[in-house]
Design a protein around this motif. Structure first.
Motif, PDB file in Angstrom:
ATOM      1  N   LEU A   1       0.855  -1.199   0.000  1.00 35.57           N
ATOM      2  CA  LEU A   1       0.000   0.000   0.000  1.00 35.57           C
ATOM      3  C   LEU A   1       0.887   1.243   0.000  1.00 35.57           C
ATOM      4  CD1 LEU A   1      -2.472  -1.140   2.834  1.00 35.57           C
ATOM      5  CD2 LEU A   1      -2.924  -1.130   0.356  1.00 35.57           C
ATOM      6  N   PRO A   2       0.305   2.414  -0.274  1.00 32.68           N
ATOM      7  CA  PRO A   2       1.091   3.650  -0.080  1.00 32.68           C
ATOM      8  C   PRO A   2       1.659   3.658   1.347  1.00 32.68           C
ATOM      9  CG  PRO A   2      -0.997   4.124  -1.157  1.00 32.68           C
ATOM     10  CD  PRO A   2      -1.048   2.663  -0.763  1.00 32.68           C
ATOM     11  N   VAL A   3       2.919   4.032   1.507  1.00 30.00           N
ATOM     12  CA  VAL A   3       3.600   3.780   2.789  1.00 30.00           C
ATOM     13  C   VAL A   3       2.919   4.427   3.986  1.00 30.00           C
ATOM     14  CG1 VAL A   3       5.934   3.104   2.113  1.00 30.00           C
ATOM     15  CG2 VAL A   3       5.307   5.519   2.076  1.00 30.00           C
ATOM     16  N   SER A   4       2.384   5.633   3.813  1.00 27.54           N
ATOM     17  CA  SER A   4       1.723   6.266   4.979  1.00 27.54           C
ATOM     18  C   SER A   4       0.513   5.454   5.408  1.00 27.54           C
ATOM     19  CB  SER A   4       1.297   7.695   4.626  1.00 27.54           C
ATOM     20  OG  SER A   4       2.444   8.469   4.425  1.00 27.54           O
ATOM     21  N   GLU A   5      -0.228   4.943   4.409  1.00 28.28           N
ATOM     22  CA  GLU A   5      -1.401   4.106   4.718  1.00 28.28           C
ATOM     23  C   GLU A   5      -0.949   2.794   5.362  1.00 28.28           C
ATOM     24  OE1 GLU A   5      -3.823   3.360   1.291  1.00 28.28           O
ATOM     25  OE2 GLU A   5      -5.030   1.827   2.330  1.00 28.28           O
ATOM     26  N   ALA A   6       0.142   2.239   4.842  1.00 26.84           N
ATOM     27  CA  ALA A   6       0.671   0.978   5.403  1.00 26.84           C
ATOM     28  C   ALA A   6       1.080   1.185   6.853  1.00 26.84           C
ATOM     29  CB  ALA A   6       1.849   0.499   4.566  1.00 26.84           C
ATOM     30  N   ALA A   7       1.718   2.312   7.132  1.00 28.79           N
ATOM     31  CA  ALA A   7       2.177   2.598   8.502  1.00 28.79           C
ATOM     32  C   ALA A   7       1.000   2.789   9.451  1.00 28.79           C
ATOM     33  CB  ALA A   7       3.079   3.835   8.499  1.00 28.79           C
ATOM     34  N   SER A   8      -0.014   3.520   8.995  1.00 28.19           N
ATOM     35  CA  SER A   8      -1.199   3.751   9.853  1.00 28.19           C
ATOM     36  C   SER A   8      -1.928   2.440  10.120  1.00 28.19           C
ATOM     37  CB  SER A   8      -2.173   4.730   9.173  1.00 28.19           C
ATOM     38  OG  SER A   8      -1.498   5.887   8.806  1.00 28.19           O
ATOM     39  N   ARG A   9      -2.039   1.628   9.063  1.00 27.23           N
ATOM     40  CA  ARG A   9      -2.726   0.343   9.208  1.00 27.23           C
ATOM     41  C   ARG A   9      -1.967  -0.558  10.179  1.00 27.23           C
ATOM     42  NH1 ARG A   9      -5.042  -3.695   4.627  1.00 27.23           N
ATOM     43  NH2 ARG A   9      -4.876  -5.628   5.787  1.00 27.23           N
ATOM     44  N   TYR A  10      -0.634  -0.536  10.078  1.00 21.50           N
ATOM     45  CA  TYR A  10       0.189  -1.388  10.950  1.00 21.50           C
ATOM     46  C   TYR A  10       0.080  -0.929  12.395  1.00 21.50           C
ATOM     47  CZ  TYR A  10       4.314  -4.214  12.270  1.00 21.50           C
ATOM     48  OH  TYR A  10       5.163  -5.134  12.847  1.00 21.50           O
ATOM     49  N   ALA A  11       0.138   0.392  12.603  1.00 20.63           N
ATOM     50  CA  ALA A  11       0.030   0.922  13.967  1.00 20.63           C
ATOM     51  C   ALA A  11      -1.328   0.549  14.570  1.00 20.63           C
ATOM     52  CB  ALA A  11       0.228   2.426  13.959  1.00 20.63           C
ATOM     53  N   LEU A  12      -2.381   0.612  13.749  1.00 18.77           N
ATOM     54  CA  LEU A  12      -3.723   0.258  14.243  1.00 18.77           C
ATOM     55  C   LEU A  12      -3.799  -1.225  14.569  1.00 18.77           C
ATOM     56  CD1 LEU A  12      -6.674   0.978  14.841  1.00 18.77           C
ATOM     57  CD2 LEU A  12      -7.180   0.586  12.389  1.00 18.77           C
ATOM     58  N   GLU A  13      -3.154  -2.065  13.729  1.00 15.90           N
ATOM     59  CA  GLU A  13      -3.171  -3.516  13.999  1.00 15.90           C
ATOM     60  C   GLU A  13      -2.465  -3.807  15.321  1.00 15.90           C
ATOM     61  OE1 GLU A  13      -2.200  -5.970  10.695  1.00 15.90           O
ATOM     62  OE2 GLU A  13      -2.071  -7.807  11.900  1.00 15.90           O
ATOM     63  N   ILE A  14      -1.356  -3.094  15.572  1.00 16.73           N
ATOM     64  CA  ILE A  14      -0.629  -3.291  16.835  1.00 16.73           C
ATOM     65  C   ILE A  14      -1.476  -2.793  18.005  1.00 16.73           C
ATOM     66  CG2 ILE A  14       1.371  -2.486  18.172  1.00 16.73           C
ATOM     67  CD1 ILE A  14       2.986  -2.591  15.540  1.00 16.73           C
ATOM     68  N   ARG A  15      -2.080  -1.609  17.837  1.00 19.94           N
ATOM     69  CA  ARG A  15      -2.907  -1.040  18.919  1.00 19.94           C
ATOM     70  C   ARG A  15      -4.056  -2.007  19.256  1.00 19.94           C
ATOM     71  NH1 ARG A  15      -2.535   3.498  20.923  1.00 19.94           N
ATOM     72  NH2 ARG A  15      -1.273   4.486  19.303  1.00 19.94           N
ATOM     73  N   THR A  16      -4.644  -2.552  18.230  1.00 21.63           N
ATOM     74  CA  THR A  16      -5.772  -3.469  18.438  1.00 21.63           C
ATOM     75  C   THR A  16      -5.308  -4.774  19.092  1.00 21.63           C
ATOM     76  OG1 THR A  16      -6.784  -2.538  16.450  1.00 21.63           O
ATOM     77  CG2 THR A  16      -7.700  -4.622  17.259  1.00 21.63           C
ATOM     78  N   HIS A  17      -4.224  -5.324  18.557  1.00 23.50           N
ATOM     79  CA  HIS A  17      -3.732  -6.608  19.077  1.00 23.50           C
ATOM     80  C   HIS A  17      -3.351  -6.507  20.559  1.00 23.50           C
ATOM     81  CE1 HIS A  17      -1.698 -10.443  19.366  1.00 23.50           C
ATOM     82  NE2 HIS A  17      -0.659  -9.808  19.887  1.00 23.50           N
ATOM     83  N   PHE A  18      -2.684  -5.408  20.897  1.00 26.96           N
ATOM     84  CA  PHE A  18      -2.227  -5.245  22.296  1.00 26.96           C
ATOM     85  C   PHE A  18      -3.297  -4.608  23.179  1.00 26.96           C
ATOM     86  CE2 PHE A  18       2.278  -6.428  22.468  1.00 26.96           C
ATOM     87  CZ  PHE A  18       2.641  -6.469  21.132  1.00 26.96           C
ATOM     88  N   ASP A  19      -4.436  -4.254  22.543  1.00 24.70           N
ATOM     89  CA  ASP A  19      -5.562  -3.637  23.254  1.00 24.70           C
ATOM     90  C   ASP A  19      -5.083  -2.420  24.057  1.00 24.70           C
ATOM     91  OD1 ASP A  19      -7.996  -4.620  25.822  1.00 24.70           O
ATOM     92  OD2 ASP A  19      -8.132  -3.219  24.102  1.00 24.70           O
TER      93      ASP A  19
END
Ligand code: 6PG
Length: 241
Positions: free
Chosen positions: A107-125
């Motif tokens: 994905l466009p890198v900024s979108e990839a970074a935001s998506r990854y940060a959200l996945e981490i935030r969600t996973h670690f609650d």
């Protein structure tokens, strides 16, 4: 911070020592908390580590795997850190796909970074503003003393709040997604796997040079809250000329 360095004759032996340390950390985390969260780097050195982990026969069903950074390429690209792990570890070890949290750097890198940060935030609650605590983060070291995708001159080396970001690496003329320093500093265990004579100067810079995170981002590891263990081959550990 607890600090240790393990020096082995060859890159293979250094990778095996790193892998067995990582497996111990994973086992302790699963026994203590029922699960483990780890992040690995890419480049070339970790290939030997991944092959060791694939051959270990370990049970990965409770181990959530993340990446320290990723190049702005799709899976399958020779540059992809995910593909390096997939080819040499995930696929041969039949790693449970549900536990694999790759960076969607196609994905466009900024979108990839935001998506990854959200996945981490969600996973670690994570509550807003909080940062994840990984059980283990495996880092490499560039000859220029970069680590993750925090290269010399990268302003984000001072960021202590964010989880992940897109960066543009001038010297490589390439974009990347990287975990940010705040996450690296909070890990329970940092494992640095470094091999080759070309890394001597960088190793010395992290161990001995006056601190300048702007010039030598890997000096960040001096400030880790958890344990930091270096796994070096003799070439990388030898005094720089
Ligand atoms: C990357 C890595 C990077 C790596 C160092 C060392 O995406 O390239 O995450 O930080 O650890 O560049 O790379 P080598 O192991 O190839 O020397």
């Amino acid at each position: 911070m607890k600090f240790a360095s393990v020096i082995r004759s060859t890159p293979q032996e250094a990778a095996e020592a790193c892998g067995s340390h990582l497996l111990r950390i994973v086992q302790e985390a699963v026994e203590a908390r029922g699960a483990a969260n780890i992040a690995v780097s890419g480049g070339s050195t970790p290939k030997l580590l991944f092959e060791y982990l694939a051959a270990s026969g370990a049970d990965w069903s409770r181990v959530d795997l993340f990446w320290v950074d990723e190049r702005a390429v799709p899976p399958g690209d020779p540059q992809s850190n995910y593909t390096l792990a997939y080819d040499h570890w995930l696929q041969p070890a039949a790693y449970p796909a549900v536990r694999v949290h790759r960076i969607h750097a196609e994905l466009p890198v900024s979108e990839a970074a935001s998506r990854y940060a959200l996945e981490i935030r969600t996973h670690f609650d994570l509550p807003p503003g909080d940062l994840p605590v990984f059980d283990a983060i495996q880092l490499g070291l560039g000859a220029d003393a970069h680590t993750a995708s925090l290269f010399p001159g990268e302003a984000l080396v001072t960021d202590r709040e964010g989880i992940a970001a897109a960066v543009y690496v001038e010297k490589l003329m390439a974009a990347r997604v990287t975990l940010l320093p705040g996450v690296l500093l909070r890990a329970r265990n940092i494992l640095l796997l470094v091999a080759g004579a070309d890394k001597r100067q960088a190793v010395q810079a992290v161990f001995q040079d006056e601190e300048s995170l702007a010039e030598k981002p890997a000096q960040l590891v001096r400030h880790c809250q958890g344990s930091v263990t270096w796994f070096l081959d003799e070439e990388a550990a030898a005094p720089a000329r």
